[in-house]
Design an enzyme around this catalytic site. Sequence first.
Site, short mmCIF file in Angstrom:
data_model
loop_
_atom_site.label_atom_id
_atom_site.label_comp_id
_atom_site.label_asym_id
_atom_site.label_seq_id
_atom_site.Cartn_x
_atom_site.Cartn_y
_atom_site.Cartn_z
N GLN A 1 1.07 -1.02 -0.41
CA GLN A 1 0.07 0.01 0.12
C GLN A 1 0.91 1.22 0.16
O GLN A 1 0.80 1.83 1.49
CB GLN A 1 -1.02 -0.48 0.97
CG GLN A 1 -2.15 0.77 1.46
CD GLN A 1 -3.23 0.89 0.33
OE1 GLN A 1 -3.57 -0.17 0.20
NE2 GLN A 1 -3.51 1.38 -0.03
N PHE A 2 1.37 1.74 -1.19
CA PHE A 2 2.15 3.20 -1.20
C PHE A 2 1.56 4.15 -0.76
O PHE A 2 2.07 5.25 -0.02
CB PHE A 2 2.45 3.07 -2.58
CG PHE A 2 1.65 3.50 -4.04
CD1 PHE A 2 2.00 4.91 -4.27
CD2 PHE A 2 1.02 2.80 -4.74
CE1 PHE A 2 0.72 5.81 -5.25
CE2 PHE A 2 0.66 3.60 -5.32
CZ PHE A 2 0.70 5.09 -5.48
N THR A 3 0.41 3.94 -0.62
CA THR A 3 -0.49 5.14 -0.76
C THR A 3 -0.39 5.53 0.48
O THR A 3 -0.78 6.98 1.34
CB THR A 3 -2.20 5.53 -1.14
OG1 THR A 3 -2.44 4.28 -0.20
CG2 THR A 3 -1.87 5.02 -2.16
#
Length: 145
Positions: A78-80
């Site tokens: 989950q890079f966000t």
Amino acid sequence: MKVVLQRCKEANVKVGGKEVGSIGAGLVLLVGITHNDTEEACSWLADKIVNLRIFEDGQGKMNRSLLEEKGEILSVSQFTLYGDCNKGRRPNFMNAAKPDHAELLYQRFNEILREKNITVQTGIFGAMMDVSLINDGPVTLILEK
């Protein structure tokens, strides 16, 4: 490294409508990695997660760990989690690690969890994913190293 942890009764992840990971009771982990993260951070977080006393005992108190419950993990990259929304109206993802670095550490993090005799299912790194879960509690925590 940042992990959003949610206790669940069951969870799954789909890519393109096809289920690629599914668990029963345990934890859903949304895993974000930044530029300076290391394997040491992966080890520290993995140990913290499997030993957190966030499952209820016979008296209804959060007093049991994932290891004691023999729970499973659904781990989703989950890079966000490293999105910065302080300026403007569009998140800035400059604090998220580059994909090659992030994927290596994400895979290593999951390996470390498996070395602790935990069943770990995952999504597909970098893919658009549909994550479904039945929250248990709900219990949601944010861990960062």
